[in-house]
Design an enzyme around this catalytic site. Structure first.
Site, PDB file in Angstrom:
ATOM      1  N   LYS A  78       0.958  -1.322   0.011  1.00 15.97           N
ATOM      2  CA  LYS A  78       0.127  -0.287  -0.120  1.00 15.97           C
ATOM      3  C   LYS A  78       0.698   1.173   0.116  1.00 15.97           C
ATOM      4  O   LYS A  78       1.907   1.365   0.739  1.00 15.97           O
ATOM      5  CB  LYS A  78      -0.997  -0.210   1.270  1.00 15.97           C
ATOM      6  CG  LYS A  78      -1.888   1.017   1.295  1.00 15.97           C
ATOM      7  CD  LYS A  78      -2.729   1.009   2.229  1.00 15.97           C
ATOM      8  CE  LYS A  78      -4.017   2.099   2.508  1.00 15.97           C
ATOM      9  NZ  LYS A  78      -4.926   1.889   3.773  1.00 15.97           N
ATOM     10  N   SER A 159      -9.898   2.137   2.787  1.00 10.66           N
ATOM     11  CA  SER A 159      -8.914   2.859   1.843  1.00 10.66           C
ATOM     12  C   SER A 159      -7.862   2.093   1.086  1.00 10.66           C
ATOM     13  O   SER A 159      -7.307   2.288   0.222  1.00 10.66           O
ATOM     14  CB  SER A 159      -8.048   3.832   2.604  1.00 10.66           C
ATOM     15  OG  SER A 159      -7.445   3.363   3.664  1.00 10.66           O
ATOM     16  N   SER A 183     -10.283  -0.012   7.284  1.00 12.92           N
ATOM     17  CA  SER A 183      -9.839  -0.062   5.672  1.00 12.92           C
ATOM     18  C   SER A 183      -8.951  -1.227   5.447  1.00 12.92           C
ATOM     19  O   SER A 183      -8.486  -1.349   4.088  1.00 12.92           O
ATOM     20  CB  SER A 183      -8.868   1.235   5.532  1.00 12.92           C
ATOM     21  OG  SER A 183      -9.660   2.371   5.839  1.00 12.92           O
TER      22      SER A 183
END
Length: 491
Positions: A78, A159, A183
């Site tokens: 990420k 997210s 998330s």
């Protein structure tokens, strides 16, 4: 052997150790998958050359019998984790060209154990969002499609949407995510994969771009519970550079997957039956409880009376911390710099151009609730409620070992469907936020398909630092669910 990109992390590990495939071959297959599925927009920065270089080094170590726990396994990161020499943007224009001179603790642990980096994954800007539609680099697409044959492109959740999409689409064997209010778990549910948020303090936050410091926690996103256990062991560990890191031994999480839950008590919180919850969510929740009952667990009702205050509490605490954390992006020291006639104008122009709409909204909310005259009315009250929410869980765990809930209140929705309604978007986190406020470990496991043919997830929440029990129960539930469906984009 299965197609290289369809192997699990554990399966690929075993194949590498048996010399049935090389890391270069495995990595090359994933690079090709990454290139062929660029329309998903899962990556911000691809690093194929670096991946092949790391894979060659892994093959050399494997040949010498020196391989680490993740040796030669291609994963993706990420874009919130700083990676030395590789652009790290937090999906924001304000950090669009930032190249860190240092490595986050979590990623350094992964490279120490032999993992191979495919690239940096797209996400909601500064991890603020539930649909991966706030990125400065464009929306991420869910690899799943509704079974009605419509061509609507769906959100992957957020997210950590790029992480979820890359794992579900078989582009990466696994990925890192971060979870502030859900998330990791919510996008895992939307894409039919496994995602675990460890206890706050289990994984170091050093080198992870901060959103809300008392909530942010790194965790793995994988295709199976076993894979999550394998990856979490490498990611976790005490870090003296992180004052919130907890100094305790990291268990062998994979060894915890005994398949035996006889005698365990599974709590069902009555407050999680929210108004308007779709029948299919209630149905899969009941099915999950029945699977665990059949496996020998006892189902008990528990109460978490302050659950209804969790979302408003979170949307005071998180923006307040974001307001403070994001003050460092001023155009002076690093990142984007816009010109201005004065220092104040430089600040204003840089932040106006660099931050997206959702980030600006949360900064403004956070600044407001911390301002003179409103601090006690909002922030202080929210912190008191947070204490009560955590106390509810403490009381509940006197009656049970884990808590079972739905992960999300719906299946994945279409891109743009809730884009103009921030409140509707925030409600996506209704089942995940309470555990984040309490700092508890939670995992989402794919449990079946909804009426629209999209994945549904079930969430298990555990006591602090009892990821072993959470994973053990999750493994049993995964086995009972037998989820093998694949996204239409790769089937």
């Amino acid at each position: 052997m299965s197609k290289p990109t369809h192997l699990t992390l554990a399966g690929a590990r075993d194949a590498l150790q048996k010399r049935e495939i090389s890391s270069v071959e495995l990595t090359t297959a994933h690079i090709q998958a990454m290139e062929s599925l660029r329309e998903l927009n899962a990556f911000i920065t691809e690093t194929p050359d670096k991946a092949l270089e790391m894979a060659k080094a892994s093959d050399a170590r494997l040949a010498r019998g020196e391989g680490g726990p993740l040796e030669g396994l291609p994963i993706a990161i990420k874009d919130l984790f700083c990676t030395e020499g590789v652009r790290t943007t937090a999906a924001s224009r304000i950090l669009g060209n930032f190249v860190p001179p240092y490595e986050s603790t979590v990623t350094s642990h992964l490279w120490r154990d032999g993992a191979v980096m495919l690239g940096k994954l797209n996400m909601d800007e500064f991890a603020m969002g539930s649909a991966n539609i706030t990125s400065a680099f464009g929306n991420v697409e869910n690899p799943w499609r509704r079974q009605d044959g419509g061509n609507a492109k769906l959100v992957p959740g957020g997210s950590s949407g790029g992480s979820a999409a890359s794992v579900a689409a078989r582009v990466a064997l696994a990925a890192t995510g971060t979870d502030t209010g859900g998330s990791i778990r919510q996008p895992a549910a939307f894409t039919g994969i496994v995602g675990i948020k460890p206890t706050y303090g289990r994984c170091s936050r050093w080198g992870v771009v901060a959103f809300a410091s008392s909530l942010d926690q790194a965790g793995p996103m994988t295709r199976t519970v076993r894979d999550a256990a394998i990856m979490l062991r490498s990611m976790a560990g005490f870090d003296p550079k992180d004052s919130t890191s907890v100094d305790m031994a990291v268990p062998d999480f994979e060894a915890a997957l005994t398949g035996d839950v006889r005698g365990l008590k599974v709590g069902i919180p009555k407050e999680y039956r929210v108004d308007g919850m779709p029948a299919e969510i209630e149905r899969v929740w009941q099915q999950g409880a029945e699977w665990l009952r059949t496996a020998g667990a006892e189902i008990v009702e528990v109460s978490l009376p302050h659950t209804k205050y969790a979302l408003p509490t979170y949307y005071i605490v998180a923006p307040a911390e974001a307001s403070s954390n994001l003050a460092r992006y001023d155009g002076v020291r690093y990142g984007l710099r816009e010109t201005g006639g004065s220092l104040n104008e430089l600040y204003e122009n840089t932040r106006a151009a660099g931050f997206g709409r959702e980030v600006k909204r949360r900064i403004m909310i956070g600044t407001y609730v911390l301002s003179a005259g409103y601090y006690d009315a909002y922030y202080t009250k929210a912190q008191k409620l947070r204490t009560l929410i955590a106390r509810d869980f403490t009381e509940a765990y006197k009656r049970c070992d884990v808590i079972l809930t739905p992960t999300a209140p719906s299946t994945a929705f279409a891109i743009g469907e809730k884009q103009d309604d921030p409140i509707a978007m925030y409600l996506n986190d209704v089942f995940t936020v309470p555990a984040s406020l309490a700092g508890l470990p939670g995992i989402s496991v794919p449990a079946g398909l909804g009426d629209d043919g999209l994945p549904l997830g079930l969430q298990l929440l555990g006591r602090p630092f009892d990821e072993e029990t959470v994973l053990r129960v999750a493994g049993v539930m995964e086995q009972a669910a037998g989820f093998t469906a694949l996204p239409q984009t790769i089937s």
